[in-house]
Design an enzyme around this catalytic site. Structure first.
Site, PDB file in Angstrom:
ATOM      1  N   PHE B 249       3.855  16.553   1.562  1.00  4.05           N
ATOM      2  CA  PHE B 249       3.785  16.668   3.031  1.00  4.05           C
ATOM      3  C   PHE B 249       2.436  17.211   3.498  1.00  4.05           C
ATOM      4  CE2 PHE B 249       8.122  17.778   1.502  1.00  4.05           C
ATOM      5  CZ  PHE B 249       8.693  16.545   1.749  1.00  4.05           C
ATOM      6  N   ILE B 475       4.717  10.374  -3.766  1.00  3.83           N
ATOM      7  CA  ILE B 475       5.233  11.722  -3.465  1.00  3.83           C
ATOM      8  C   ILE B 475       6.635  11.638  -2.880  1.00  3.83           C
ATOM      9  CG2 ILE B 475       2.901  12.617  -3.164  1.00  3.83           C
ATOM     10  CD1 ILE B 475       3.324  12.602  -0.137  1.00  3.83           C
ATOM     11  N   GLY B 476       7.295  10.526  -3.210  1.00  3.62           N
ATOM     12  CA  GLY B 476       8.628  10.294  -2.656  1.00  3.62           C
ATOM     13  C   GLY B 476       8.609   9.167  -1.657  1.00  3.62           C
ATOM     14  N   ILE B 623       6.959  -4.281   7.177  1.00  2.56           N
ATOM     15  CA  ILE B 623       7.642  -3.234   6.410  1.00  2.56           C
ATOM     16  C   ILE B 623       7.788  -3.754   4.974  1.00  2.56           C
ATOM     17  CG2 ILE B 623       9.744  -1.870   6.208  1.00  2.56           C
ATOM     18  CD1 ILE B 623       7.912  -1.174   8.642  1.00  2.56           C
ATOM     19  N   LYS B 627      14.155  -0.489   2.646  1.00  2.00           N
ATOM     20  CA  LYS B 627      14.999   0.611   2.176  1.00  2.00           C
ATOM     21  C   LYS B 627      14.179   1.900   2.045  1.00  2.00           C
ATOM     22  CE  LYS B 627      18.526   0.152  -0.776  1.00  2.00           C
ATOM     23  NZ  LYS B 627      19.343   0.003  -2.002  1.00  2.00           N
ATOM     24  N   GLY B 696       1.232   2.217   8.294  1.00  2.00           N
ATOM     25  CA  GLY B 696       1.975   3.361   7.764  1.00  2.00           C
ATOM     26  C   GLY B 696       3.207   3.648   8.594  1.00  2.00           C
ATOM     27  N   VAL B 697       4.153   4.357   7.993  1.00  2.00           N
ATOM     28  CA  VAL B 697       5.374   4.679   8.727  1.00  2.00           C
ATOM     29  C   VAL B 697       5.874   6.101   8.416  1.00  2.00           C
ATOM     30  CG1 VAL B 697       7.055   3.803   7.052  1.00  2.00           C
ATOM     31  CG2 VAL B 697       7.513   3.564   9.493  1.00  2.00           C
ATOM     32  N   GLY B 698       5.353   6.711   7.350  1.00  2.00           N
ATOM     33  CA  GLY B 698       5.913   7.975   6.869  1.00  2.00           C
ATOM     34  C   GLY B 698       5.694   9.149   7.796  1.00  2.00           C
ATOM     35  N   GLU B 699       4.673   9.072   8.627  1.00  2.00           N
ATOM     36  CA  GLU B 699       4.443  10.171   9.563  1.00  2.00           C
ATOM     37  C   GLU B 699       4.931   9.819  10.962  1.00  2.00           C
ATOM     38  OE1 GLU B 699       0.274  11.097   8.949  1.00  2.00           O
ATOM     39  OE2 GLU B 699       0.808  12.368   7.254  1.00  2.00           O
TER      40      GLU B 699
END
Lengths: 218, 739
Positions: B249, B475-476, B623, B627, B696-699
């Site tokens: 994170f 990192i996951g 995407i 999942k 990106g999508v994680g943030e």
């Protein structure tokens, strides 16, 4: 490990030693000018007190010679090299170290190894292997109930034991009727799993995975 | 491969493997505890000793003496390295405070010693015997007190958000003064801790003058370079290995004390040393998200169109630290001709502030999107409608510069419809469900898409197995899986014919994991390497590479075909390349968008807030794996619940440290806090971003969530809390009378 001339200690003295070391660890190493130079805690300058321990891990008999300060978690990770059980906080706040001890889930960081003479421990490695997953492990994969994977072994061990607790009729904080059989509702599962933190935030998926396994068992 | 014109049709568009919701390929390892994390590498170096790190007990001043005699004599102790025997180590440019060495202390729990012993228990016990004397100096620990005199300072988070000290367009003061409807409010966000589950950990081993560190790092190349700088080693003598990372994170973007002290301890002990920071050290020894004080002014016409918008943010940091770039999204999110952003940075003596998931936008949107909710109410407009009214398809500061793809309006309208927004009572405090006050809130989500070069190597063997090697990390986030999907798609293979090896500084340098840039850039690098491998395969088979089609493990050109593995021969084929970007990011603004919708219930008696429903609608390019991408978003939404309702590193303003420095005191969401979460990805491909057409999508999943919850709490209770987190003490004395 240094050899020991103290083959066994009583459970009581081992616990007292651990409590002292835990208390010392939480203090910052500040010495005030006027404070007398503190004597070293008894035993710290000498060879550690060790004990022999026999227990069963994932069905295999294990015999260990351990420093009595060794937690069950460190016995698994550092001595048996069963590193699937994780150390996230080392003081019972995160749940990453959850293992199944004689059928019940425990935080293995909060219990000393020498307290478990003769006990049977199941770790994540004992539930299934990559090519033969336990149903709960397979459900976590299917529902993407993990991200970084560090809390995952603890979540899975906790899930497996938690469903057994419900089956055994053990109520939780959210069980409305203490006289009726506990149900595997989403609310029950969330409540009972709240001792296992997932900072990646896979909770919603973990719930789906557990629910699927619970429904299959029902 | 240089990417300087928007992508045309390419093999990724087949979407046979890419874009499919496949299970993660590392899933069986992670769920069985067989994925090896940094501290667990019993296999890599024999005879490992244990290092225990001691942190400073003061926030600012000097270590005047360290008595290590008792510790040195303790059973099992092999070596002790103290900060007083170590000249101050060079500070790598990405660190704000030195990680070790010298008498001076810059922040609480800065490392001052490592004790190396035969066992963990012995190292820990001996560390308690070290007696440290300090000369404590007064420090500055109170952001609010320092804010008034904080100078204007620009900054770039290096994670996709930056802003100059002050930026003006048009005449903000004039337009704001003339606006018939105005808002001028101040919001605060607290210091936050990454609190990843795996503490920072490293095993270091020297072979002569070569150092190998098995560690937990998001950015291998940064860590390698900074470890070399810190220890004064040539970079080629340092190897970092980090195949599995127990969460980051942003907290593992940078070199930290665990790696440095494992290396110093190993040198002193003459054998490999493993070090993990204890959980209580993590909050103060490492980095955190800095607190902010944000003033937002919005002026609009009675028609709801924004004419003036200003966002000013003040944060604090150590002398060499940077500001939290909380104003960044306000430069791009809404239209308005007259604009002002400004950042002020107060020098504080708290631990180093640095990037945490969506630095800048995460706290910035927590403020901006409450302000938008307040403004909508002043205008008598629905909050969704108000945002749609002020959408812009161009960079508002540079109108000649369009967004490459911007579907904010679609995110908001689709989300409103799906969530049942029309059923929201715009009058707050009116909806009851037994003892619960129920409300809905929403916010826009915004986060930039960063382009950064990324390389990979791909190997093909005679069995037709493709192996990808890159120093990219997982990192996951799902990197292993989307990289395998990319290589499989490119080479015409099923995913089980692809192996992925990550996180080793011996592999080509990738984008790494940060700033939600990992997925798009690292897969684009793999794409580039695969293009090269396809050419090598065609050449080896004597096929025209332009005609060669790769499918079902075969290569076909004209009427000829051959199994892919045949091209590899005995020796195998290897190709290496990377993606580099031209000026598309200058010509187009590339960003990702979301609409966040939340329903909360607030206990009318106790003020306890429970989140009942959450929905995110995201527009973030292609995407790559729905999942794992969905998991990124729900995880971010969960972190947003933490930011809104509980997370707060509490500052001891007298002694200068974060008091609640463990997972009992620093509360993060648990199972019981999180309802079912729904995520919708809009159908989108963005050929301007990369050959993958992804972003990106994680943030993004975090950006806006906090404000959506704050707005829902307001809708439920009528209480506007502008100081996060929204704990019950901030509601209790203002709750509506019980009926």
């Amino acid at each position: 490990m240094p050899a020991s001339d103290t083959p066994s200690v009583t459970r009581r003295s081992a616990m007292a030693g651990a409590a002292a070391s835990a208390a010392a660890a939480s203090l910052p190493p500040v010495a005030l000018a006027q404070a007398p130079s503190a004597a070293a805690p008894a035993g710290a300058l000498e060879a550690p007190v060790t004990a022999t321990l026999s227990l069963t891990v994932n069905g295999e008999a294990q015999s260990l010679e351990l420093d009595t300060r060794t937690t069950l978690l460190d016995a698994l990770r550092e001595h048996l090299h069963l590193t699937g059980t994780k150390k996230g906080c080392d003081h019972g706040q995160c749940g990453a170290c959850t293992v199944i001890l004689d059928g019940k889930r425990v935080y293995s960081c909060l219990t000393l190894a020498v307290m478990h003479e003769g006990d049977a421990v199941t770790t994540i490695e004992g539930l299934g292997r990559p090519d033969s997953l336990h149903p709960m492990q397979a459900a976590f994969v299917k529902h993407d109930g993990y991200q970084c994977g560090y809390c995952t072994p603890g979540q899975i061990c906790a899930s497996v034991a938690m469903l057994e607790e419900i089956k055994a009729g053990i109520p939780s904080h959210v069980t409305a009727d203490l006289t009726a059989a506990a149900q595997t509702t989403a609310e029950e599962i969330r409540e009972r799993m709240s001792g296992n933190i997932c900072r990646c935030g896979a909770y919603s998926n973990i719930l789906d995975a557990i629910t699927e396994v619970a429904e299959r068992q029902a | 491969m240089k990417f300087d014109t928007p992508a045309g049709a390419n093999p990724i568009d087949q979407l046979k493997v890419v874009g499919q919701p496949l299970d993660r390929i590392d899933g069986p390892l992670k769920t069985t505890g067989t994925a090896p994390y940094a501290y667990e590498r019993h296999d890599v170096a024999p005879n490992q000793a244990y290092g225990h790190v001691v942190g400073a007990g003061i926030a600012r001043g000097r270590v005047t003496a360290m008595d290590i005699a008792a510790a040195r004599a303790a059973a099992g102790v092999i070596a002790i390295v103290t900060t007083l025997d170590t000249p101050r180590l060079a500070k790598a440019k990405r660190n704000a405070a030195p990680l070790f060495g010298g008498a001076e202390i810059q922040h609480y729990h800065q490392a001052i010693a490592v004790v190396v012993a035969e066992s963990f228990e012995q190292a820990r016990a001996a560390a308690q015997l070290i007696r440290v004397s300090y000369a404590r100096e007064p420090g500055r620990f109170d952001l609010a007190a320092a804010a008034g005199s904080a100078p204007l300072v620009g900054g770039d988070s290096e994670e996709g958000s930056g802003a100059p000290p002050e930026d003006r367009r048009g005449d903000f003061e004039g337009a704001f003064g003339a606006a018939p409807v105005r808002l001028d409010q101040t919001y605060t966000t607290p210091d936050e801790s990454h609190a990843m589950m795996e503490p920072h950990a490293s095993i270091a081993a020297w072979e002569g003058d070569r150092l190998t560190v098995w560690t937990s790092s998001q950015m291998i190349a940064w860590g390698k370079a900074d470890l070399a700088t810190t220890l004064g080693l040539p970079p080629e003598k340092v190897r970092l290995v980090s195949p599995y990372i127990g969460g980051g994170f942003g907290g593992k973007l940078f070199l930290r004390a665990d790696a440095v002290l494992a290396a110093l301890g190993a040198r002193a002990a003459g054998r490999p040393v493993k070090v993990a920071l204890t959980r209580p050290l993590v909050a103060n020894n490492t980095t955190h998200r800095p607190a902010t004080i944000q003033r937002i002014r919005i002026g609009a016409g009675r028609d709801g169109r924004i004419t003036a918008i200003a966002h000013e943010s003040t944060s604090g940091n150590l002398k060499d630290g940077k500001p939290e770039t909380a104003v960044q999204q306000s430069k791009l999110l809404y239209a308005g001709a007259n604009r002002l952003t400004a950042m002020r940075l107060a020098e504080l003596d708290l631990p180093e502030g640095n990037a945490m998931r969506a630095p800048g936008e995460a706290p910035g949107l927590m403020a901006l999107e409450i302000a938008m909710d307040e403004m909508a109410e002043k205008l008598g407009l629905d909050p969704v409608r108000f945002r749609i009214l002020n959408d812009t398809q161009v960079d508002p500061e540079h109108p000649e510069r369009p967004f490459s793809h911007r579907q904010l309006v679609e995110c908001l309208s689709r989300g409103a419809e799906r969530f049942g927004w029309s059923g929201r009572n715009p009058k707050p405090g009116e909806r009851r469900d037994g003892r619960w006050l129920v409300g809905m809130g929403m916010a826009a989500g915004f986060r930039n898409n960063l382009l950064t070069k990324s390389a990979a190597r791909v190997r093909l063997d005679r069995e037709g197995i493709v192996t990808v090697e890159t120093d990219m990390t997982d990192i996951g986030t799902g990197s292993y899986t989307i990289i395998a999907q990319t290589a499989a798609e490119m080479m015409g293979l099923p995913i089980d014919k692809v192996r992925v090896r990550l996180g080793d500084s011996d592999f080509p340098v990738s984008a790494g994991s940060g700033g939600q840039w990992g997925a798009n850039n690292s897969t684009a690098g793999v794409y580039a390497a695969c293009v090269k491998l396809r050419e090598a395969v065609a050449q080896r088979l004597g096929f025209n590479s332009a005609d060669a089609a790769f499918a079902e493990g075969m290569v076909r050109a004209g009427n000829r075909s051959a199994p892919l593995g045949q091209a590899a021969g005995e020796a195998g084929l290897v190709a290496e390349d990377g993606i580099e970007y031209g000026d598309l990011a200058k010509r187009y603004q590339q960003s990702t968008f979301a609409g966040h919708f939340v329903e909360v219930a607030v206990d009318a008696a106790t003020g306890e807030t429970r989140v009942r429903r959450m929905l995110a609608v995201c527009a973030a390019g292609r995407i790559l794996n729905p999942k794992s991408a969905r998991s990124q978003v729900i995880g971010a939404m969960t972190m947003g619940v933490g930011a809104a309702l509980m997370e707060d590193l509490v500052v001891d303003k007298r002694l200068g440290f974060f008091v609640n420095h463990d997972l009992a005191g620093y509360e993060v969401p648990v199972h019981a806090d999180i309802p079912h979460q729904e995520v919708i990805f809009l159908d989108e491909v963005d050929p301007v971003s990369s050959p993958m057409k992804a972003k990106g999508v994680g943030e993004l999943g975090l950006c806006g969530v906090g404000a959506a919850i704050a707005n829902a709490v307001y809708n439920a209770t009528g209480i506007r809390v502008r100081d996060y987190p929204i704990t019950l003490d901030k509601l209790l004395d203002r709750l509506p009378e019980m009926a």
